[in-house]
Design a protein around this motif. Structure first.
Motif, mmCIF file in Angstrom:
data_model
loop_
_atom_site.group_PDB
_atom_site.id
_atom_site.type_symbol
_atom_site.label_atom_id
_atom_site.label_comp_id
_atom_site.label_asym_id
_atom_site.label_seq_id
_atom_site.Cartn_x
_atom_site.Cartn_y
_atom_site.Cartn_z
ATOM 1 N N PRO A 153 -1.192 79.410 18.760
ATOM 2 C CA PRO A 153 -2.427 79.139 18.259
ATOM 3 C C PRO A 153 -2.348 77.607 17.738
ATOM 4 N N PHE A 191 -9.698 73.939 16.744
ATOM 5 C CA PHE A 191 -8.729 74.892 16.865
ATOM 6 C C PHE A 191 -8.276 75.207 18.392
ATOM 7 N N LYS A 206 1.390 73.045 16.576
ATOM 8 C CA LYS A 206 1.320 74.540 17.383
ATOM 9 C C LYS A 206 2.517 75.587 16.942
ATOM 10 N N PRO A 227 -6.086 77.332 21.017
ATOM 11 C CA PRO A 227 -5.485 78.239 21.468
ATOM 12 C C PRO A 227 -4.692 77.969 23.037
#
Length: 213
Positions: free
Chosen positions: A122, A135, A105, A137
């Motif tokens: 992200p 993914f 991260k 975030p």
């Protein structure tokens, strides 16, 4: 995978080289365990433990969708202040999302005041089971780098069964909201998580000492 991990390493180890040359306080500030902006700290550690709860329901989806009701996680890394308002760095995080995962991260921190900070990250899952998202975030609001609120989202593949037809797999945004503990509180949370995990393993081994079905 390798490029994401390399990006985190570059941000953590060399971010200070792009700091503004005119900010002389960066040369006199010290390294800290608990994060603070310049002039108090030039760089600092990130030691966090988080506990989130899923906001949306997936009851109408099949059990093949990863992700439980709760999301515990532990993160460690480092940050470097580029000025009085912005810091960059990254963490490595592990947690449970229907299974153990490892995430890289990169992180950007915006100091709202000497005691409050907004973190934007992200995240990329670099080790995961096959049906987990890649993914992830995250946004968090920290107070004194000790306690805060964090929201983390995942695009989770879920299978929805249609009447009289075959299942359809869709990507669904799932968000976890919860508390984030940093600095010494983060270390204490990580130790408590490890103790709980070892305790559950011990209970399992004792209960299954004579064999489990």
């Amino acid at each position: 995978m390798n490029r994401v991990t390399l990006l985190v390493a570059i941000l953590v180890l060399t971010a200070g080289q792009i700091a503004p040359a005119q900010d002389s306080t960066a040369r006199t500030a010290r390294s800290c365990f608990r994060g603070r902006p310049l002039p108090a700290c030039r760089s600092y550690w990130i030691t966090e433990s988080g506990y989130g709860i899923r906001l949306s329901s997936i009851d109408r989806y099949t059990s093949s969708a990863p992700g439980g009701r709760f999301l515990p996680s532990v993160a460690v890394g480092g940050m470097r202040n580029l000025g009085r308002r912005v810091a960059v760095g990254g963490t490595v995080e592990t947690g449970l999302l229907g299974g153990l995962y490892l995430a890289a991260k990169p992180r950007v921190r915006f100091w709202l005041s000497p005691n409050a900070a907004l973190d934007v990250s992200p995240g990329f899952l670099v080790a995961r089971s096959e049906n987990m998202p890649r993914f992830a975030p995250e946004v968090s609001l920290m107070f004194q780098d000790r306690i805060g609120i964090a929201a983390q989202s995942f695009l989770i593949p879920v299978s929805e069964y249609q009447a009289g037809g075959s299942p359809i797999t869709r990507q669904r945004l799932t968000t976890y909201l919860g508390l984030r503990f940093g600095s010494k509180l983060g270390v204490a949370g990580a130790v408590a998580d490890a103790a709980t995990f070892l305790g559950l393993v011990a209970v399992y081994l004792v209960a299954c000492g004579r064999g489990c079905d």
